[in-house]
Design a protein around this motif. Sequence first.
Motif, PDB file in Angstrom:
ATOM      1  N   ASN A  34       0.821  -1.217   0.000  1.00 37.69           N
ATOM      2  CA  ASN A  34       0.000   0.000   0.000  1.00 37.69           C
ATOM      3  C   ASN A  34       0.855   1.267   0.000  1.00 37.69           C
ATOM      4  O   ASN A  34       0.441   2.311   0.498  1.00 37.69           O
ATOM      5  CB  ASN A  34      -0.948   0.026   1.199  1.00 37.69           C
ATOM      6  N   PHE A  35       2.046   1.174  -0.597  1.00 38.65           N
ATOM      7  CA  PHE A  35       2.981   2.288  -0.540  1.00 38.65           C
ATOM      8  C   PHE A  35       2.589   3.357  -1.559  1.00 38.65           C
ATOM      9  O   PHE A  35       2.344   3.066  -2.731  1.00 38.65           O
ATOM     10  CB  PHE A  35       4.401   1.788  -0.819  1.00 38.65           C
ATOM     11  N   HIS A  81       6.844   9.013  -6.812  1.00 40.96           N
ATOM     12  CA  HIS A  81       6.868   7.586  -7.147  1.00 40.96           C
ATOM     13  C   HIS A  81       8.213   7.197  -7.756  1.00 40.96           C
ATOM     14  O   HIS A  81       8.281   6.612  -8.840  1.00 40.96           O
ATOM     15  CB  HIS A  81       5.741   7.253  -8.131  1.00 40.96           C
ATOM     16  N   TYR A 111       1.458   6.275   2.666  1.00 42.01           N
ATOM     17  CA  TYR A 111       0.709   5.045   2.410  1.00 42.01           C
ATOM     18  C   TYR A 111      -0.735   5.335   2.028  1.00 42.01           C
ATOM     19  O   TYR A 111      -1.288   6.399   2.364  1.00 42.01           O
ATOM     20  CB  TYR A 111       0.756   4.146   3.650  1.00 42.01           C
ATOM     21  N   ASP A 598      -0.329   0.319  -5.188  1.00 45.50           N
ATOM     22  CA  ASP A 598       1.115   0.130  -5.051  1.00 45.50           C
ATOM     23  C   ASP A 598       1.741  -0.628  -6.230  1.00 45.50           C
ATOM     24  O   ASP A 598       2.871  -1.113  -6.120  1.00 45.50           O
ATOM     25  CB  ASP A 598       1.436  -0.574  -3.734  1.00 45.50           C
TER      26      ASP A 598
END
Length: 619
Positions: A34-35, A81, A111, A598
């Motif tokens: 869930n990053f 990202h 998160y 993610d």
Amino acid sequence: MPITNQKSGFTVKAYRGDAKTLLAFNLTKAKAKNFAGFTIQAAPDGQESFFLSNFLQFEELSKHAQDGKLPPTSSFNAPIHKFRWIHVPGSLHQGTNPFFGPYTYTVTPRYFDGNGSLLAIDASLSVAVKITVGSFAKGAIEAGFTRGFIQSQAFVNHFGPKAIFRPKGKELLFDTSQVSGKNSKGEDYTFADEYQWLGFTAREKVLSLGNEVLKNKQLHLDVFAYDLNEPDVMKIFLALAKEGRIRIILDNAALHHISKSTKSTKSAKAGKPAKPPKGPTPEDQFEQLFSKAAKKPAAIKRGMFGRFAHDKVFIVSNAQGALKVLTGSTNFSVTGLYVNSNHVLVFNDSKVAATYAQIFQVVWDGDVKTTFNKTAEAAKTFSFSSANVANTDITFSPHLPAQAKGNLDNMAARIAKEEKQTNGSVLFAVMGLDKASGSVLPALQKLHEDQNIFSYGISDSPGGIQLYTPRKKTGVLVSGKPASTVLPPPFNQVPGVGLGHQVHHKFVVCGFNGPNPVVYCGSSNLAEKGEQVNGDNLIAIHDGDIATVFAIDALTLVDHFDFLDRSASKAKVAPAKIKAASKQQQALQARWFLSTNDNWVKPYFDPNDLHAVDRELFG
């Protein structure tokens, strides 16, 4: 060595560059679920802190934790990202004269919740590093770089899509404080403003050293010059000529000199047959002005060895001998300092400077002839190592064929050694790779095929490009000249460099953070033929910090032109239609938004993907 800090499986590293910082991050795989990315805050000592900006934002802002006082693209609202990020002060914050000094970077992993919404920031996860940001120096060695980014939205936003680099007309010594154009806000800017931004730290070092000599009557300057037409540099040279405190060796190949015997020649810039200049070249005009102004013992000699007098060198001396030397790939010209991507090195060391002074005198006494290749100096590798000078080897060409081949073969062998190193890496920026003689350039051209080496390279003439391919560890090789191309809508905002060069560098970095780091740099084009017929200096510096400075510059160039190469189309657009939209505006028009899951992070943990190699190498 990078500044490193970590907490609970999260690591942040800060690598010092020249007036820039490479920030690299690493997480355990367990923490990548869930990053959402990284929020980065920069806090210059004694200055207002700010969050670095992303180029993208979330599509539906209301579904994500946001600070309404900050832009949607702030990394606070739009986490980055990527597992590394290069911060160049003055790019988006602090204006064109940013603070240099200690910076504290605080990086926080962010998160998503189970529904793909960005959670509020959790400061307990943050990791901070403190590093000095500014012009790079280590011991007696300084490094400087031109910005070389006219093919960028930043340049267009500062100076407009129709910026010019010289006044219209044939004036050689024009006043750089005169107005050059208007920026995107309609405000006037001068040539000096444009030059300061484009020339960056390389310009500062060139002019600083020239003015240091000019102000101190006890100093003398010897100069090797190839292209020469930068007005402020020439004014310094002429002022020193009037005081009898300068000698210049200036190239007189056909592209720089008109003579009765001048015939069609090979262009140094394009490698194609070129017609001789129609009128006096800037170098010829300068020679006339110099000869008229010079007071003995000031003097100028023209020559080209077998093909070109290709060095770009300042040697500063006093009555006792040489004191310091400036060298590198940067020509003392408008193109060299303000269009090309280039580097300079300054050795504030009398032993290194004395060697360059020795070479200058040998060349001067020999009237800049190819016969230099038969001298003891041409056959020798000059090595230096002291408390203030990192282990450095320097060779001076032209060489005899065997010497030229041996020097380049040794360099190619060092490149190949990276295949056997854990996290082996080669990063480079080299003007031309295709159709060149010798062992180094073909090795670089094929390097992306070797999946045992992390390779990141850029060239104006790469002989084909190799972009990132998902689930492969093959390297990246991009072009600095997406020639005659524009970006598809809405990315059609950047001018090209015409027939000139974007990448004029000639540097290769091997194993920047490994056990035996080295950077090869200087003026040599790294071709065997050039090493036999050109006057050049090829430098190898065995030092991790200095190698890192060059590696960061390669990363900056490759990442920028990777985007242009991926997006370029062959369609031509008239200059009047070039737009100056920001990346953020363009991303919105193109409907490019941050993902809300993610999936973006998975390649960074795939051992068969270049992203994973990248994360492990830097973070």
